[in-house]
Design a protein around this motif. Structure first.
Motif, PDB file in Angstrom:
ATOM      1  N   ILE A 250      29.514  38.904  26.622  1.00  0.00           N
ATOM      2  CA  ILE A 250      29.020  40.255  26.901  1.00  0.00           C
ATOM      3  C   ILE A 250      30.032  41.320  26.517  1.00  0.00           C
ATOM      4  O   ILE A 250      29.837  42.497  26.790  1.00  0.00           O
ATOM      5  CB  ILE A 250      28.652  40.412  28.391  1.00  0.00           C
ATOM      6  CG1 ILE A 250      29.898  40.263  29.278  1.00  0.00           C
ATOM      7  CG2 ILE A 250      27.551  39.453  28.789  1.00  0.00           C
ATOM      8  CD1 ILE A 250      29.634  40.504  30.747  1.00  0.00           C
ATOM      9  N   GLU A 317      22.780  33.202  24.236  1.00  0.00           N
ATOM     10  CA  GLU A 317      23.173  34.565  23.916  1.00  0.00           C
ATOM     11  C   GLU A 317      23.005  34.877  22.437  1.00  0.00           C
ATOM     12  O   GLU A 317      22.710  35.998  22.055  1.00  0.00           O
ATOM     13  CB  GLU A 317      24.635  34.804  24.329  1.00  0.00           C
ATOM     14  CG  GLU A 317      24.843  34.884  25.834  1.00  0.00           C
ATOM     15  CD  GLU A 317      24.163  36.118  26.406  1.00  0.00           C
ATOM     16  OE1 GLU A 317      24.013  37.117  25.688  1.00  0.00           O
ATOM     17  OE2 GLU A 317      23.777  36.058  27.579  1.00  0.00           O
ATOM     18  N   ARG A 398      18.018  35.657  30.902  1.00  0.00           N
ATOM     19  CA  ARG A 398      18.586  35.250  29.618  1.00  0.00           C
ATOM     20  C   ARG A 398      17.571  35.373  28.479  1.00  0.00           C
ATOM     21  O   ARG A 398      17.947  35.364  27.300  1.00  0.00           O
ATOM     22  CB  ARG A 398      19.096  33.808  29.700  1.00  0.00           C
ATOM     23  CG  ARG A 398      20.338  33.660  30.552  1.00  0.00           C
ATOM     24  CD  ARG A 398      20.773  32.211  30.571  1.00  0.00           C
ATOM     25  NE  ARG A 398      22.057  32.071  31.228  1.00  0.00           N
ATOM     26  CZ  ARG A 398      23.219  32.315  30.659  1.00  0.00           C
ATOM     27  NH1 ARG A 398      23.245  32.732  29.414  1.00  0.00           N
ATOM     28  NH2 ARG A 398      24.344  32.160  31.303  1.00  0.00           N
ATOM     29  N   ILE A 422      24.282  40.464  31.415  1.00  0.00           N
ATOM     30  CA  ILE A 422      23.737  41.138  30.236  1.00  0.00           C
ATOM     31  C   ILE A 422      23.591  42.617  30.559  1.00  0.00           C
ATOM     32  O   ILE A 422      23.604  43.019  31.725  1.00  0.00           O
ATOM     33  CB  ILE A 422      22.383  40.530  29.802  1.00  0.00           C
ATOM     34  CG1 ILE A 422      21.298  40.821  30.845  1.00  0.00           C
ATOM     35  CG2 ILE A 422      22.506  39.052  29.543  1.00  0.00           C
ATOM     36  CD1 ILE A 422      19.911  40.447  30.360  1.00  0.00           C
TER      37      ILE A 422
END
Length: 682
Positions: A250, A317, A398, A422
């Motif tokens: 992140i 991710e 996610r 996130i």
């Protein structure tokens, strides 16, 4: 303090520190660098800590002492001293550690000389409770040199260490504000150091200038106590490894660099025997021993699962699937009373090419705020408090590039989403929430979180606290058809609450009009009015024999009936003025739903002059000052239809401008939280 040198802030969180705090304060006061402030935050100590701190504060004006009424916990207290700081540089100081008199000066000199450095620390030694040095191999625990410009090298050094005492080094305050500070998870100091090292290099002064106190109950020799007799580490270590990987993912690094750094971080943990032990990954010898007993087979099987879990973090991710499908976000309405904001948020996000899943309660879904909003790219999903909690715990977020939360109230929501790794954009309906509650202000110090407010004046109200861009909650309600007929209709929308609208003035002014034989109008109240205050108001209407001039909606009004009813009105009355302090927030930190509906439907508002100026609709409104509502109502009744049509057209133009500006502000906010995709041009 002197003005020719940069100010250094030293933050000392304390709790029941009477035994060693004098030594620590003497050590800091004796620094040969004098331009510093020492901020002490006492976490409701029950011993003589307060007395000692006040004694030192009275002697030295550089010391500022604060005491918490209740114990906030160590993490919040550590973060609080930074929030109270004012310096260009900042360092945390423990109440039981010691520093050489040159420590601050030499660290400042390094950071002033090289602006690329994020943090400066020095070599250290451990001291016992008595003050004598601990005789241990410092190669494993001394602060490392992380001055490399290569972020992968810095990460490798940090992840391979056993001690993370650089957290007590001198840091640039502006860089520290870009991090999430200390979290409530295990290894918060390690996670924070990882955030800092991803931003820039650390420098180590190769002199022993810092003395860290160790206790017999917890020394570096006792770290093995974190491992159970079977050789497994407690779950906190595996959680820490996951948090470190998430911290990388992140961060604001280039996407390709993120993948490389995250994968290398995973490989470090599983190449290192120490981390294999901590994470419960057994060696070949221990595998053979455990396979002899079936009862231990489960632990062996769990090791690959831990590895796969970390690798999954990387894959989820940065899966190529996301790049092909474009950005996607989850818009979450945890409550049930802000549903009218949702269509505007979807409209703004869609304008940037972002698809949206909207999560709402069954109550909101039943009332359907999207009833007149067509052409929006969104999927409506039902949720509730329990679902939201499980949704967060299971990391269902996610599936999305970022989240938009339509409110952070009650505080339970803030606590639940604080650990989400996130980007989060949160709609703030009341600016005082951030202004008056440090927990909310602290939430937005993380670089992946940003607030959005619902009017430009709220953004100005918060400008000295943080950057909060605005979006205007107007609706695209083109399918709603106005059916104005009969008497002139004045509409008052919203649940009946005396501290939100001046109903007393309305009642007096309607009575004044009727006594002057003005009777070609009626007032329509749309919203919950079966409350205690609603019943009081209805009784006052009956007592004054004004029943024929008022109509009231019944119960909770679905959005279709809500919009249809308001669209039939000729004018809308926010009933907000400056006669009572309860209405003050609408001029500074809150927005008016009545004005949003007025612009959405093109209904001319009868509004306080100061409020019209704030919203930039002086020429599109009929305005009045305190105690002047009756005259404004008369003016409205005498305004011809041609003039009203011009005002309605100007309101629609104003709405279109505000929506375009809202799209641009949303775009900039997404960039603020690290979403740098190629957006559709608004």
């Amino acid at each position: 303090m002197t003005d020719d040198k940069p100010l250094v802030s030293i933050g000392m969180p304390v709790y029941n520190a009477e035994k060693y705090i004098r030594q620590a304060l003497d050590s800091l006061v004796a620094q040969d660098y004098e331009n510093f402030e020492l901020i002490i935050s006492d976490n409701a100590s029950t011993d003589r800590t307060q007395e000692i701190c006040l004694e030192y504060a009275a002697r030295d004006k550089r010391i500022r002492y604060y005491r918490n009424e209740t114990n906030l916990g160590a993490v919040k207290n550590f973060n609080r001293v930074f929030e109270l700081s004012r310096g260009k540089y900042f360092m945390w100081a423990s109440h039981d550690d010691l520093w050489d008199a040159t420590y601050v000066r030499k660290c400042v000199d390094v950071l002033e000389h090289d602006p690329s450095l994020v943090l400066c620390c020095t070599s250290l030694r451990f001291i016992e409770e008595s003050g004598s040095f601990l005789d241990i191999p410092y190669d494993n625990y001394d602060n490392p040199d992380m001055s490399s410009l290569n972020v992968r090298e810095r990460m490798h050094i940090l992840a391979s260490r056993h001690g993370w005492y650089a957290i007590y080094g001198l840091v640039r305050s502006d860089v520290l504000r870009k991090t999430s500070l200390f979290r409530t998870s295990y290894g918060a100091d390690v996670i924070l150091l990882m955030e800092l090292c991803l931003i820039g290099p650390f420098f180590k002064v190769p002199e022993v200038l810092f003395y860290y106190r160790q206790y017999h109950t917890k020394t570096e020799k006792d770290r093995a106590s974190s491992i159970d007799p079977a050789g497994h580490c407690k779950p906190s270590y595996s959680n820490l490894s996951r948090e470190l990987v998430r911290t990388v993912l992140i961060s604001n690094l280039h996407p390709f660099t993120k993948i490389l750094v995250a994968l290398e971080l995973v490989s470090i943990y599983f190449r290192s025997s120490a981390w294999r032990t901590r994470l419960g990954v057994p060696s070949l010898h221990s595998l053979r021993a455990r396979l002899r007993g079936r009862t231990r087979l489960k632990r062996v099987i769990e090791a690959p699962r831990r590895v796969l879990g970390l690798l999954r973090d990387v894959y989820v991710e940065w899966s190529p699937r996301k790049a092909k499908q474009g950005l996607k976000c989850a818009l979450i309405e945890y409550n049930y009373y802000h549903g009218e904001i949702l269509p505007m948020l979807v409209y703004v996000l869609n304008a940037l090419g972002i698809s949206v899943d909207v999560y709402v309660s069954r109550r909101v879904m039943h009332n359907d705020p999207f009833i007149y909003c067509t052409g929006l790219n969104c999927t409506l999903r039902e949720t509730d408090g329990l679902f939201f909690k499980q949704w967060v715990e299971r990391r269902q977020f996610r599936d999305y590039d970022f989240l938009v939360l339509n409110s952070l109230e009650p505080k339970e929501i803030l606590q639940q989403v604080s650990g989400i790794p996130i980007p989060i954009i949160a709609i703030i309906h009341n600016g005082s929430l951030i202004k008056n509650d440090p927990d909310y202000a602290r939430f937005f110090t993380a670089p992946i979180r940003a607030p959005l407010v619902l009017a430009e004046h709220i953004s100005r109200f918060l400008s000295d606290t943080l950057i909060a861009r605005w979006v205007w909650p107007a609706q695209t309600l083109d399918q709603v058809k106005a059916q104005r007929q009969g008497k002139i209709c004045f509409c008052v929308q919203g649940n009946m609450e005396f501290d939100r609208r001046n109903y007393d003035s309305l009642l007096d002014d309607v009575e004044q009009l009727t006594s002057s034989n003005v009777r070609n109008f009626h007032v329509m109240i749309i919203g919950r009015n079966d409350t205690k205050e609603g019943l009081i108001f209805k009784k006052q209407v009956r007592n004054r024999k004004l029943d024929s001039f008022f109509t009231f909606s019944k119960g909770e009004v679905p959005y279709k009936d809500y919009y249809d009813s308001i669209a039939s009105a000729h004018f809308i009355l926010p009933l907000i003025d400056t006669t009572r302090s309860e209405y003050r927030p609408y001029f500074f930190e809150k927005g008016s739903t009545s004005l949003c509906i007025a612009l959405s439907l093109g209904i001319v508002p009868i509004i306080h002059k100061q409020l019209a100026c704030i919203y930039g609709i002086e020429d599109q409104s009929i305005t009045y000052e305190d105690n002047g509502l009756a005259h404004a109502l008369e003016q409205a009744l005498s305004t011809n239809e041609q003039a009203l049509e011009r005002m309605r057209g100007a309101l629609v133009s104003r709405k279109e401008y505000l929506l375009k500006k809202s799209v641009l502000n949303m775009k900039e906010t997404l960039k603020d939280v690290g979403i740098n995709a190629s957006f559709t041009s608004p």
